[in-house]
Design a protein around this motif. Structure first.
Motif, PDB file in Angstrom:
ATOM      1  N   SER A 211      -0.550   2.398  -0.815  1.00 42.83           N
ATOM      2  CA  SER A 211      -1.588   3.068  -1.591  1.00 42.83           C
ATOM      3  C   SER A 211      -1.978   4.370  -0.929  1.00 42.83           C
ATOM      4  N   THR A 212      -2.669   5.197  -1.718  1.00 40.12           N
ATOM      5  CA  THR A 212      -3.468   6.252  -1.130  1.00 40.12           C
ATOM      6  C   THR A 212      -4.906   5.804  -1.252  1.00 40.12           C
TER       7      THR A 212
ATOM      8  N   ASP B 224      -5.241   3.698  -4.685  1.00 43.40           N
ATOM      9  CA  ASP B 224      -4.379   4.194  -5.753  1.00 43.40           C
ATOM     10  C   ASP B 224      -2.964   3.671  -5.534  1.00 43.40           C
ATOM     11  N   TYR B 225      -2.455   2.911  -6.518  1.00 43.43           N
ATOM     12  CA  TYR B 225      -1.131   2.318  -6.439  1.00 43.43           C
ATOM     13  C   TYR B 225      -0.278   2.857  -7.581  1.00 43.43           C
ATOM     14  N   GLU B 226       0.344   3.998  -7.351  1.00 40.91           N
ATOM     15  CA  GLU B 226       1.128   4.625  -8.406  1.00 40.91           C
ATOM     16  C   GLU B 226       2.341   3.796  -8.785  1.00 40.91           C
ATOM     17  N   ASP B 227       2.870   3.006  -7.853  1.00 43.32           N
ATOM     18  CA  ASP B 227       4.078   2.232  -8.148  1.00 43.32           C
ATOM     19  C   ASP B 227       3.835   1.133  -9.165  1.00 43.32           C
TER      20      ASP B 227
ATOM     21  N   ASP C  69       1.097   1.566 -11.408  1.00 45.00           N
ATOM     22  CA  ASP C  69       0.369   2.244 -12.487  1.00 45.00           C
ATOM     23  C   ASP C  69      -1.119   1.927 -12.545  1.00 45.00           C
TER      24      ASP C  69
ATOM     25  N   SER D  96      -5.157   2.512 -10.332  1.00 45.07           N
ATOM     26  CA  SER D  96      -6.029   2.725  -9.182  1.00 45.07           C
ATOM     27  C   SER D  96      -7.229   1.813  -9.369  1.00 45.07           C
TER      28      SER D  96
ATOM     29  N   TYR E 212      -2.595   3.645 -15.500  1.00 42.36           N
ATOM     30  CA  TYR E 212      -1.826   4.797 -15.931  1.00 42.36           C
ATOM     31  C   TYR E 212      -0.880   4.308 -17.033  1.00 42.36           C
TER      32      TYR E 212
END
Length: 250
Positions: free
Chosen positions: A20-21, A32-35, A37, A39, A213
């Motif tokens: 995460s960021t 935030d976990y873009e992988d 989709d 946060s 997302y």
């Protein structure tokens, strides 16, 4: 302090994939976990928060718990993405966590379905989950209807009790589907007596902090009555309840 708060997390079973960021919103923690989709903003009532990258919040080592062990376990075990804990009024740890499971049915986004279709979906899921009582550590299952967040995202709500290697537990779970994938948000307690409704309330608070997302190219036109493998959906729900981020009582 009571027994439930004095335990070591050295043998905890926590589940995660990805990284995460992190940022701060006031005193809340935003992961935030873009992988996968999404946060999530985790409120400051959770004193101790962990993911595969770090620990956030207070120092849990005052209870004889090594935070580095938690992070290492998260890094090495697939399943959920974070663990957030606080101490309840009875001096027991209460833990909230997410379990992400990649979907196999082309459902799309649950938010795109009508309230009638979502209710039908929930009824089908409830019937399948009842078949899991008595299996894989599940002792009881109670479906609690649909919860809509302020942003209009529907979540199925249910309460489960069960047992695993760490003892008896009660979980309040909310689950939804986005981008064809399944997201389960649990709040669990091992206290000998717990208000199950309060576990649901904690999970409701947790999902209010979730932002998905959404992939707008994904269609949400599944045939809910006959086009979904409910046995697979139910097994995923049962799996997430029994395993997960576990403190346990020994």
């Amino acid at each position: 302090m009571k027994k439930g708060i004095m335990l070591s997390l050295a043998m905890a079973t926590v589940f995660t994939v990805g990284a995460s960021t992190v940022s701060k919103a006031a005193s809340d923690v935003v992961l935030d976990y873009e992988d996968i989709d999404l946060s999530i903003t985790i409120s400051d009532k959770y004193n101790y928060i962990y993911d595969a990258d770090n620990s956030y919040g207070d120092d849990i080592s005052e209870y004889g718990i090594n935070p580095d062990t938690i992070v290492k376990t998260i890094k090495s075990t697939p399943g959920a993405y974070f663990e957030a804990l606080y101490v309840d009024e009875d001096n027991y740890f209460r833990e909230s966590y997410m379990n992400y499971l990649e979907g196999e049915d082309e459902i799309g986004h649950l938010k795109d379905y009508s309230k009638e279709e979502v209710a039908e979906f929930g009824e089908q899921l409830s019937k399948e989950m009842e078949n899991w009582v008595g299996k894989d550590g599940i002792k009881s299952f109670e479906y609690k209807d649909i919860f809509y967040t302020e942003g209009g995202i529907p979540y199925f709500q249910f309460i489960m009790t069960g047992t695993n290697a760490d003892g008896d537990f009660t979980s309040g779970c909310l689950c939804t589907i986005a981008n064809n994938n399944n997201y389960y948000f649990y709040t669990r307690s091992y206290a000998p007596s717990v208000d199950a409704a309060s576990l649901i309330e904690d999970s409701q608070e947790l999902v209010e902090g979730v932002e998905f997302y959404f992939d707008k190219t994904i269609k949400s036109d599944a045939h809910i009555s006959g086009g979904i493998d409910w046995k697979k959906v139910g097994s995923k729900s049962a799996y997430g309840a029994v395993v997960g981020a576990v403190i346990g009582v020994k």
